[in-house]
Design a protein around this motif. Sequence first.
Motif, PDB file in Angstrom:
ATOM      1  N   VAL A   1      -4.969   1.373   3.863  1.00  0.00           N
ATOM      2  CA  VAL A   1      -3.684   0.878   3.373  1.00  0.00           C
ATOM      3  C   VAL A   1      -2.706   2.026   3.092  1.00  0.00           C
ATOM      4  O   VAL A   1      -1.498   1.862   3.241  1.00  0.00           O
ATOM      5  CB  VAL A   1      -3.883   0.027   2.099  1.00  0.00           C
ATOM      6  N   GLY A   2      -3.258   3.175   2.694  1.00  0.00           N
ATOM      7  CA  GLY A   2      -2.426   4.327   2.371  1.00  0.00           C
ATOM      8  C   GLY A   2      -2.513   4.685   0.907  1.00  0.00           C
ATOM      9  O   GLY A   2      -2.420   3.803   0.043  1.00  0.00           O
ATOM     10  N   ALA A   3      -2.708   5.952   0.621  1.00  0.00           N
ATOM     11  CA  ALA A   3      -2.770   6.403  -0.769  1.00  0.00           C
ATOM     12  C   ALA A   3      -1.454   6.076  -1.469  1.00  0.00           C
ATOM     13  O   ALA A   3      -0.369   6.329  -0.939  1.00  0.00           O
ATOM     14  CB  ALA A   3      -3.031   7.910  -0.808  1.00  0.00           C
ATOM     15  N   GLY A   4      -1.566   5.473  -2.646  1.00  0.00           N
ATOM     16  CA  GLY A   4      -0.382   5.096  -3.406  1.00  0.00           C
ATOM     17  C   GLY A   4       0.264   3.800  -2.968  1.00  0.00           C
ATOM     18  O   GLY A   4       1.272   3.380  -3.552  1.00  0.00           O
ATOM     19  N   ARG A   5      -0.321   3.129  -1.963  1.00  0.00           N
ATOM     20  CA  ARG A   5       0.296   1.900  -1.444  1.00  0.00           C
ATOM     21  C   ARG A   5      -0.453   0.637  -1.863  1.00  0.00           C
ATOM     22  O   ARG A   5      -0.145  -0.456  -1.387  1.00  0.00           O
ATOM     23  CB  ARG A   5       0.387   1.966   0.088  1.00  0.00           C
ATOM     24  N   TRP A   6      -1.435   0.779  -2.752  1.00  0.00           N
ATOM     25  CA  TRP A   6      -2.169  -0.383  -3.231  1.00  0.00           C
ATOM     26  C   TRP A   6      -2.317  -0.301  -4.740  1.00  0.00           C
ATOM     27  O   TRP A   6      -2.236   0.767  -5.339  1.00  0.00           O
ATOM     28  CB  TRP A   6      -3.543  -0.495  -2.563  1.00  0.00           C
ATOM     29  N   LEU A   7      -2.548  -1.472  -5.362  1.00  0.00           N
ATOM     30  CA  LEU A   7      -2.682  -1.560  -6.811  1.00  0.00           C
ATOM     31  C   LEU A   7      -4.147  -1.714  -7.196  1.00  0.00           C
ATOM     32  O   LEU A   7      -4.884  -2.503  -6.573  1.00  0.00           O
ATOM     33  CB  LEU A   7      -1.898  -2.766  -7.342  1.00  0.00           C
TER      34      LEU A   7
ATOM     35  N   GLY B   1       2.855  -9.247  -0.321  1.00  0.00           N
ATOM     36  CA  GLY B   1       1.937  -9.671  -1.367  1.00  0.00           C
ATOM     37  C   GLY B   1       0.462  -9.466  -1.101  1.00  0.00           C
ATOM     38  O   GLY B   1      -0.366  -9.766  -1.961  1.00  0.00           O
ATOM     39  N   ARG B   2       0.102  -8.928   0.066  1.00  0.00           N
ATOM     40  CA  ARG B   2      -1.334  -8.744   0.342  1.00  0.00           C
ATOM     41  C   ARG B   2      -1.540  -7.534   1.243  1.00  0.00           C
ATOM     42  O   ARG B   2      -0.939  -7.432   2.307  1.00  0.00           O
ATOM     43  CB  ARG B   2      -1.940  -9.978   0.999  1.00  0.00           C
ATOM     44  N   ALA B   3      -2.409  -6.621   0.792  1.00  0.00           N
ATOM     45  CA  ALA B   3      -2.736  -5.436   1.576  1.00  0.00           C
ATOM     46  C   ALA B   3      -4.011  -5.608   2.380  1.00  0.00           C
ATOM     47  O   ALA B   3      -4.114  -5.109   3.501  1.00  0.00           O
ATOM     48  CB  ALA B   3      -2.862  -4.220   0.660  1.00  0.00           C
ATOM     49  N   LEU B   4      -4.995  -6.287   1.811  1.00  0.00           N
ATOM     50  CA  LEU B   4      -6.270  -6.552   2.483  1.00  0.00           C
ATOM     51  C   LEU B   4      -6.824  -7.880   2.006  1.00  0.00           C
ATOM     52  O   LEU B   4      -6.570  -8.312   0.871  1.00  0.00           O
ATOM     53  CB  LEU B   4      -7.304  -5.464   2.163  1.00  0.00           C
TER      54      LEU B   4
ATOM     55  N   ALA C   1       1.296  -1.963  -3.526  1.00  0.00           N
ATOM     56  CA  ALA C   1       2.152  -1.347  -4.543  1.00  0.00           C
ATOM     57  C   ALA C   1       3.624  -1.500  -4.174  1.00  0.00           C
ATOM     58  O   ALA C   1       4.499  -1.341  -5.032  1.00  0.00           O
ATOM     59  CB  ALA C   1       1.806   0.127  -4.699  1.00  0.00           C
ATOM     60  N   GLY C   2       3.917  -1.801  -2.937  1.00  0.00           N
ATOM     61  CA  GLY C   2       5.292  -1.983  -2.477  1.00  0.00           C
ATOM     62  C   GLY C   2       5.279  -2.725  -1.159  1.00  0.00           C
ATOM     63  O   GLY C   2       4.246  -3.257  -0.746  1.00  0.00           O
ATOM     64  N   GLU C   3       6.408  -2.774  -0.496  1.00  0.00           N
ATOM     65  CA  GLU C   3       6.496  -3.492   0.776  1.00  0.00           C
ATOM     66  C   GLU C   3       5.935  -2.641   1.911  1.00  0.00           C
ATOM     67  O   GLU C   3       6.132  -1.425   1.952  1.00  0.00           O
ATOM     68  CB  GLU C   3       7.946  -3.857   1.082  1.00  0.00           C
TER      69      GLU C   3
ATOM     70  N   MET D   1      -3.455  -0.468   8.520  1.00  0.00           N
ATOM     71  CA  MET D   1      -3.050  -1.855   8.302  1.00  0.00           C
ATOM     72  C   MET D   1      -1.727  -2.142   9.015  1.00  0.00           C
ATOM     73  O   MET D   1      -1.569  -3.173   9.692  1.00  0.00           O
ATOM     74  CB  MET D   1      -2.937  -2.121   6.796  1.00  0.00           C
ATOM     75  N   GLU D   2      -0.756  -1.228   8.899  1.00  0.00           N
ATOM     76  CA  GLU D   2       0.531  -1.391   9.569  1.00  0.00           C
ATOM     77  C   GLU D   2       0.414  -1.176  11.076  1.00  0.00           C
ATOM     78  O   GLU D   2       1.067  -1.888  11.865  1.00  0.00           O
ATOM     79  CB  GLU D   2       1.548  -0.414   8.974  1.00  0.00           C
ATOM     80  N   ILE D   3      -0.405  -0.219  11.473  1.00  0.00           N
ATOM     81  CA  ILE D   3      -0.601   0.048  12.902  1.00  0.00           C
ATOM     82  C   ILE D   3      -1.105  -1.205  13.615  1.00  0.00           C
ATOM     83  O   ILE D   3      -0.676  -1.529  14.732  1.00  0.00           O
ATOM     84  CB  ILE D   3      -1.580   1.220  13.107  1.00  0.00           C
ATOM     85  N   ALA D   4      -2.013  -1.934  12.967  1.00  0.00           N
ATOM     86  CA  ALA D   4      -2.562  -3.144  13.580  1.00  0.00           C
ATOM     87  C   ALA D   4      -1.475  -4.192  13.789  1.00  0.00           C
ATOM     88  O   ALA D   4      -1.428  -4.855  14.835  1.00  0.00           O
ATOM     89  CB  ALA D   4      -3.686  -3.700  12.710  1.00  0.00           C
ATOM     90  N   ILE D   5      -0.585  -4.350  12.809  1.00  0.00           N
ATOM     91  CA  ILE D   5       0.512  -5.309  12.965  1.00  0.00           C
ATOM     92  C   ILE D   5       1.417  -4.878  14.121  1.00  0.00           C
ATOM     93  O   ILE D   5       1.802  -5.686  14.969  1.00  0.00           O
ATOM     94  CB  ILE D   5       1.314  -5.446  11.664  1.00  0.00           C
ATOM     95  N   ARG D   6       1.741  -3.591  14.132  1.00  0.00           N
ATOM     96  CA  ARG D   6       2.598  -3.070  15.198  1.00  0.00           C
ATOM     97  C   ARG D   6       1.946  -3.276  16.574  1.00  0.00           C
ATOM     98  O   ARG D   6       2.612  -3.641  17.549  1.00  0.00           O
ATOM     99  CB  ARG D   6       2.879  -1.586  14.960  1.00  0.00           C
TER     100      ARG D   6
END
Length: 262
Positions: A83-89, A137-140, A235-237, A250-255
Amino acid sequence: MKQALDKGQIEQFIQHGYVRLDNAFPRSLAEEGRNILWKDTGCNPDDPATWTQPVVRLGDYTQEPFDKAVNTPLLHAAFDQLVGAGRWLPRHSLGTFPVRFPSADDPGDAGWHVDASFPGADPADVFSARVNINSKGRALLMLFLFSDVAEREAPTRIRAGSHLDVARLLAPHGAAGLSFMGLADQLYITAGRQEVLATGEAGTVYLCHPFLAHAAQAHHGQAPRFMAQPPLLPAGEFRLNRSDAAYSPMEIAIRKGIGLGE
């Protein structure tokens, strides 16, 4: 950054939408958690005659075994990688537990679906909750096995690679996305994907792309199945067009699903 996943596992996540982590949390924590959960089922673990329903849904749990299970160094490192460091809660609970019991009855909840992640017009209506192309609203999606789960013990069914199909379904709908039911009605396009069963020993965790199509199934085995299915919250969009190209898997897969990038 500590590496929990190797390159092959990260590529599997991008291509197939999930990665399995064995021994992601200690088996002892799973046993402690089951002891708490059994009490709330209203069933006797030693008397199958009390297992009268195919599924019992239990609420969110914040006790120590659950808090520790979701906060192991291995899992935190995997979250950073996917997901990326700092990008999840951080989480301190494990969401709902659908406890499945051996039964000849239809559990009534075994349809293919993608978990919705933000409310629709009526926040109280779970079927109108929505999913959009940025996975607001959802990272994984995460599957935490709190009991040993074999093929006949109602493992979650996964359509490998279906997250790519779902990205294509969502793309035309922008920020509004689709409702839970609106998306479920179109998941027939994923029917040709390979079906994988989320089996494993207690302490196994499946980290799944939030767009992955999955389904429950009836329990035809012997031992009840205890599994949590919490989301990892962002943690953000998430962004599909980053000026620095610092995309997470996670973003690479969507792309990839919508034909952007490699």
